[in-house]
Design a protein around this motif. Structure first.
Motif, PDB file in Angstrom:
ATOM      1  N   PRO A  42       0.837  -1.209   0.000  1.00 22.45           N
ATOM      2  CA  PRO A  42       0.000   0.000   0.000  1.00 22.45           C
ATOM      3  C   PRO A  42       0.870   1.257   0.000  1.00 22.45           C
ATOM      4  O   PRO A  42       1.901   1.303   0.684  1.00 22.45           O
ATOM      5  CB  PRO A  42      -0.801  -0.115   1.307  1.00 22.45           C
ATOM      6  N   SER A  43       0.481   2.250  -0.740  1.00 25.35           N
ATOM      7  CA  SER A  43       1.291   3.472  -0.851  1.00 25.35           C
ATOM      8  C   SER A  43       1.484   4.147   0.510  1.00 25.35           C
ATOM      9  O   SER A  43       2.539   4.696   0.803  1.00 25.35           O
ATOM     10  CB  SER A  43       0.644   4.451  -1.828  1.00 25.35           C
ATOM     11  N   GLY A  44       0.451   4.087   1.347  1.00 22.79           N
ATOM     12  CA  GLY A  44       0.579   4.685   2.668  1.00 22.79           C
ATOM     13  C   GLY A  44       1.615   3.986   3.523  1.00 22.79           C
ATOM     14  O   GLY A  44       2.328   4.617   4.308  1.00 22.79           O
ATOM     15  N   GLN A  45       1.726   2.668   3.359  1.00 22.84           N
ATOM     16  CA  GLN A  45       2.711   1.904   4.139  1.00 22.84           C
ATOM     17  C   GLN A  45       4.128   2.298   3.756  1.00 22.84           C
ATOM     18  O   GLN A  45       4.995   2.464   4.628  1.00 22.84           O
ATOM     19  CB  GLN A  45       2.514   0.398   3.904  1.00 22.84           C
ATOM     20  N   LEU A  46       4.386   2.461   2.464  1.00 28.66           N
ATOM     21  CA  LEU A  46       5.722   2.856   2.032  1.00 28.66           C
ATOM     22  C   LEU A  46       6.045   4.268   2.501  1.00 28.66           C
ATOM     23  O   LEU A  46       7.168   4.544   2.940  1.00 28.66           O
ATOM     24  CB  LEU A  46       5.839   2.773   0.512  1.00 28.66           C
ATOM     25  N   ALA A  47       5.063   5.148   2.447  1.00 28.43           N
ATOM     26  CA  ALA A  47       5.287   6.518   2.927  1.00 28.43           C
ATOM     27  C   ALA A  47       5.628   6.521   4.412  1.00 28.43           C
ATOM     28  O   ALA A  47       6.541   7.237   4.861  1.00 28.43           O
ATOM     29  CB  ALA A  47       4.044   7.372   2.668  1.00 28.43           C
ATOM     30  N   ASP A  48       4.921   5.690   5.184  1.00 33.28           N
ATOM     31  CA  ASP A  48       5.204   5.592   6.615  1.00 33.28           C
ATOM     32  C   ASP A  48       6.589   5.009   6.864  1.00 33.28           C
ATOM     33  O   ASP A  48       7.311   5.447   7.776  1.00 33.28           O
ATOM     34  CB  ASP A  48       4.154   4.725   7.309  1.00 33.28           C
TER      35      ASP A  48
ATOM     36  N   ARG B 255       7.270  -3.749   7.134  1.00 29.66           N
ATOM     37  CA  ARG B 255       6.329  -2.847   7.793  1.00 29.66           C
ATOM     38  C   ARG B 255       7.100  -1.855   8.650  1.00 29.66           C
ATOM     39  O   ARG B 255       8.143  -2.197   9.225  1.00 29.66           O
ATOM     40  CB  ARG B 255       5.344  -3.647   8.646  1.00 29.66           C
ATOM     41  N   PRO B 256       6.643  -0.635   8.749  1.00 28.32           N
ATOM     42  CA  PRO B 256       7.369   0.401   9.491  1.00 28.32           C
ATOM     43  C   PRO B 256       7.753   0.002  10.912  1.00 28.32           C
ATOM     44  O   PRO B 256       8.880   0.189  11.351  1.00 28.32           O
ATOM     45  CB  PRO B 256       6.383   1.574   9.480  1.00 28.32           C
ATOM     46  N   GLY B 257       6.830  -0.579  11.663  1.00 31.60           N
ATOM     47  CA  GLY B 257       7.136  -0.944  13.045  1.00 31.60           C
ATOM     48  C   GLY B 257       8.271  -1.935  13.165  1.00 31.60           C
ATOM     49  O   GLY B 257       9.059  -1.888  14.112  1.00 31.60           O
ATOM     50  N   ALA B 258       8.378  -2.851  12.189  1.00 35.84           N
ATOM     51  CA  ALA B 258       9.438  -3.858  12.225  1.00 35.84           C
ATOM     52  C   ALA B 258      10.805  -3.213  12.069  1.00 35.84           C
ATOM     53  O   ALA B 258      11.780  -3.601  12.725  1.00 35.84           O
ATOM     54  CB  ALA B 258       9.214  -4.895  11.122  1.00 35.84           C
ATOM     55  N   VAL B 259      10.896  -2.216  11.205  1.00 38.44           N
ATOM     56  CA  VAL B 259      12.173  -1.531  10.989  1.00 38.44           C
ATOM     57  C   VAL B 259      12.576  -0.760  12.240  1.00 38.44           C
ATOM     58  O   VAL B 259      13.739  -0.787  12.655  1.00 38.44           O
ATOM     59  CB  VAL B 259      12.070  -0.587   9.777  1.00 38.44           C
ATOM     60  N   SER B 260      11.630  -0.100  12.873  1.00 38.08           N
ATOM     61  CA  SER B 260      11.927   0.631  14.107  1.00 38.08           C
ATOM     62  C   SER B 260      12.449  -0.297  15.186  1.00 38.08           C
ATOM     63  O   SER B 260      13.373   0.033  15.936  1.00 38.08           O
ATOM     64  CB  SER B 260      10.677   1.336  14.628  1.00 38.08           C
ATOM     65  N   ALA B 261      11.851  -1.476  15.286  1.00 32.12           N
ATOM     66  CA  ALA B 261      12.262  -2.444  16.305  1.00 32.12           C
ATOM     67  C   ALA B 261      13.704  -2.901  16.091  1.00 32.12           C
ATOM     68  O   ALA B 261      14.480  -3.025  17.031  1.00 32.12           O
ATOM     69  CB  ALA B 261      11.315  -3.643  16.294  1.00 32.12           C
ATOM     70  N   VAL B 262      14.065  -3.142  14.823  1.00 29.87           N
ATOM     71  CA  VAL B 262      15.430  -3.578  14.522  1.00 29.87           C
ATOM     72  C   VAL B 262      16.429  -2.466  14.826  1.00 29.87           C
ATOM     73  O   VAL B 262      17.493  -2.702  15.413  1.00 29.87           O
ATOM     74  CB  VAL B 262      15.551  -4.010  13.046  1.00 29.87           C
ATOM     75  N   LEU B 263      16.090  -1.250  14.435  1.00 31.60           N
ATOM     76  CA  LEU B 263      16.987  -0.127  14.708  1.00 31.60           C
ATOM     77  C   LEU B 263      17.174   0.078  16.212  1.00 31.60           C
ATOM     78  O   LEU B 263      18.282   0.352  16.688  1.00 31.60           O
ATOM     79  CB  LEU B 263      16.435   1.145  14.067  1.00 31.60           C
ATOM     80  N   GLY B 264      16.094  -0.082  16.962  1.00 35.74           N
ATOM     81  CA  GLY B 264      16.191   0.045  18.410  1.00 35.74           C
ATOM     82  C   GLY B 264      17.075  -1.034  19.007  1.00 35.74           C
ATOM     83  O   GLY B 264      17.875  -0.772  19.918  1.00 35.74           O
TER      84      GLY B 264
END
Length: 272
Positions: A84-90, A120-129
């Motif tokens: 979804p375009s919104g997911q990529l933007a997020d 998914r955005p949340g997954a990337v944040s978790a890895v960075l954290g």
């Protein structure tokens, strides 16, 4: 494919042709090259062609790509057409905020490993954290790790923690290695490289400790030598490894004289 996407049973031939042609067009690849992707993601076949073209246009705009650049990215991750375009933007906004970089820099990082477009955005944040806390990285150091190897963003926090702890524990069994580990991990590029060390390479450290040869080799050399080099320098390793595996189960690169001379040398050792 039908088990993955039951709607294939009700899709007419005209739509199938339209969908396939759309994927071919935006990827600039012939059907034969795209078959593995279509088998892996049959949802592409039930998505109307006009929607696939629209998705491609949105991707091109959000990632600021030329048509050629878009095609290159989609060849590696055609399922990005389904995001979804919104997911990529997020995802772009989150990555840019987490790394304190402009959105176009975040897009460049994602495009180095197009499979990240599916995250998914949340997954990337978790890895960075997890990266930041595990290795005590500053924002600048975290950016260096991700720029060196964007695939670290494909990891789960649990897998990342497991990989890092195994190397740290193995190195901590010998005083000199422990000191060297601390020095190596002070450089972000080595953090990225350490996460890519295969578990089999860590067995070398166990072998050297049990054989009382730990002092004969640095930590960096022990894990970064190619299989051929390590087997030549430590002839007893292949036999020791064989005891840990069933007959015939010793990985090819540790079979001494049976080594394939065309095997590529590894280049993933840590920096000094």
């Amino acid at each position: 494919m039908v088990l993955q996407e039951p709607r294939l049973l009700s899709v007419g031939q005209a739509q199938l042709v339209s969908s396939v042609e759309a994927v071919e067009q935006v990827c600039s690849w012939p059907l034969l090259r795209l078959l593995p992707a279509l088998r892996a993601y049959p949802r592409l076949l039930v998505t109307p062609g006009e929607r696939l073209y629209a998705a491609a246009a949105t991707l091109q705009q959000q990632l600021r790509l030329s048509e050629e650049g878009l095609a290159l990215a989609l060849r590696r991750a055609p399922a990005a057409l389904l995001v979804p375009s919104g997911q990529l933007a997020d995802l772009l906004a989150e990555l840019a905020a987490a790394l304190a970089v402009p959105t176009d820099v975040a897009a460049d990082i994602l495009l180095q490993e197009p499979q990240l477009l599916l995250r998914r955005p949340g997954a990337v944040s978790a890895v960075l954290g997890a990266l930041r806390s595990t290795f005590q990285l500053s924002s600048d150091e975290l950016l260096q790790v991700v720029e060196y190897d964007p695939t670290v963003l494909c990891w789960s926090p649990g897998a990342l923690a497991d990989s890092s702890s195994k190397f740290r524990e193995a190195a901590g069994r010998h005083k000199a290695w422990a000191a060297e580990y601390k020095q190596l991990m002070s450089k972000p590029v080595n953090v990225a490289r350490a996460l890519r060390i295969e578990p089999l390479r860590l067995l070398r450290l166990t072998f050297m400790l049990r054989s009382r040869m730990a002092a004969s080799c640095s930590l960096k050399a022990a894990v970064s030598m190619s299989g051929r080099q390590f087997a030549a320098q430590y002839p007893g390793y292949a036999a020791w490894l064989a005891q840990r595996y069933s007959a015939g189960g010793v990985p090819r690169q540790y079979r001494g004289a049976e080594l394939d001379e065309d095997e590529d040398e590894d280049d993933e050792g840590e920096e000094e």
